[in-house]
Design an enzyme around this catalytic site. Structure first.
Site, short mmCIF file in Angstrom:
data_model
loop_
_atom_site.label_atom_id
_atom_site.label_comp_id
_atom_site.label_asym_id
_atom_site.label_seq_id
_atom_site.Cartn_x
_atom_site.Cartn_y
_atom_site.Cartn_z
CB CYS A 180 8.14 -9.76 -0.76
SG CYS A 180 9.34 -9.63 0.36
CG HIS A 184 5.26 -5.75 -3.68
ND1 HIS A 184 5.27 -4.71 -4.20
CD2 HIS A 184 5.72 -5.63 -2.70
CE1 HIS A 184 5.28 -3.58 -3.36
NE2 HIS A 184 5.93 -4.37 -2.21
NE ARG A 228 9.74 1.83 0.10
CZ ARG A 228 8.81 1.34 1.17
NH1 ARG A 228 9.48 1.12 2.24
NH2 ARG A 228 7.69 1.20 1.01
CB CYS A 232 9.31 -3.71 2.70
SG CYS A 232 8.99 -2.47 1.33
#
Length: 271
Positions: A180, A184, A228, A232
């Site tokens: 992730c 991000h 979501r 992802c």
């Protein structure tokens, strides 16, 4: 034969052309982002998610399931039937299930306990546009509008889930060696013209988490945070986690805690 001076001149010209091309592409990207934001601002006045919210309100009050009762006595953490601010304080630990639950898993718990549904009945079609769970989540989230996110993760099981979620956020895995954090963990990063939030900063986390659930312009449907996150992870080519799985809830504990203090404004609008 090209001489040294000619080669040097050619190199300078090529470099200048590359910079000009890059500047043009950057300008086009900025214009596209500005146009996208204008489109969002126009839609925000009549967010299509309001239709899902209205349907969720009807589902909340409707007698359903084998027991033919409504969800109006569902306890989302604020007491039976209390919706104001509930979404902003989730996920959290619930003593009756001895689990940390997010909004979706908690709604499923209520559908089982109050309405007598099986788990399979409660989650049936959760991934489809305008599903019951999508509408219920949108309705409940809207009741937290204007309220600050407050997920302290103070209970031992909440703290454990936070640690798991944090580890998952930074874990690199899969054929792409992605985590992730790959996307991000840096400010002003973009992928395919899409602004990618930096969840390592409070501002980045708040800007995103306060907007979910959200109407996705590219999908023409409301997506919940679970959907979501699952998408992802699919795009990272990791094994797809199950709906309502502890892994997805743990990630939400981490992300919500990062966003503590952000003022809820869901349902939002996303690309």
């Amino acid at each position: 034969m090209t001489g040294p001076r000619t080669q040097s001149h050619l190199t300078v010209l090529l470099a200048a052309f590359a910079l000009t091309l890059a500047a043009g592409v950057f300008a086009q990207d900025n214009r596209a982002l500005e146009d996208m934001q204008k489109f969002r601002d126009i839609l925000r006045e009549d967010n299509p998610a309001e239709l899902s919210e209205a349907r969720g309100e009807q589902l909340w009050a409707a007698p359903r399931g084998p027991n033919k009762v409504s969800l109006q006595q569902c306890d989302l953490g604020q007491g039976p039937g209390e919706l104001k601010g509930a979404y902003a304080k989730l996920p959290k630990y619930f003593a009756d299930t001895e689990r940390v639950e997010d909004i979706e898993s908690r709604l499923v718990t209520c559908m089982q306990q109050l309405q007598g549904m099986s788990r399979a009945q409660a989650i049936d079609g959760w991934y489809k546009p305008n599903s019951d769970l999508e509408s219920l989540v949108t309705y409940v989230a809207a009741k937290s509008k204007g309220i600050k996110i407050d997920v302290p993760a103070a209970h031992p099981k909440e703290a454990e889930m936070y640690a798991v979620g944090q580890a998952l956020f930074f874990r690199r895995s899969g054929p792409l060696d992605f985590s992730c954090a790959t996307c991000h963990s840096e400010e002003e990063r973009r992928i395919r013209l899409q602004e990618v939030p930096d969840f390592l900063t409070s501002a980045g986390a708040r800007n995103t988490m306060t907007q979910w659930p959200a109407y996705r312009l590219s999908q023409g449907a409301v997506w919940t945070m679970e959907r979501r996150l699952i998408d992802c992870i699919r795009q990272m080519r990791w094994p797809e986690p199950g709906y309502l799985s502890d892994a997805i809830i743990a990630l939400q504990v981490y992300l919500q805690k990062q966003a503590n203090g952000g003022v809820m404004d869901a349902p939002g609008l996303k690309r």
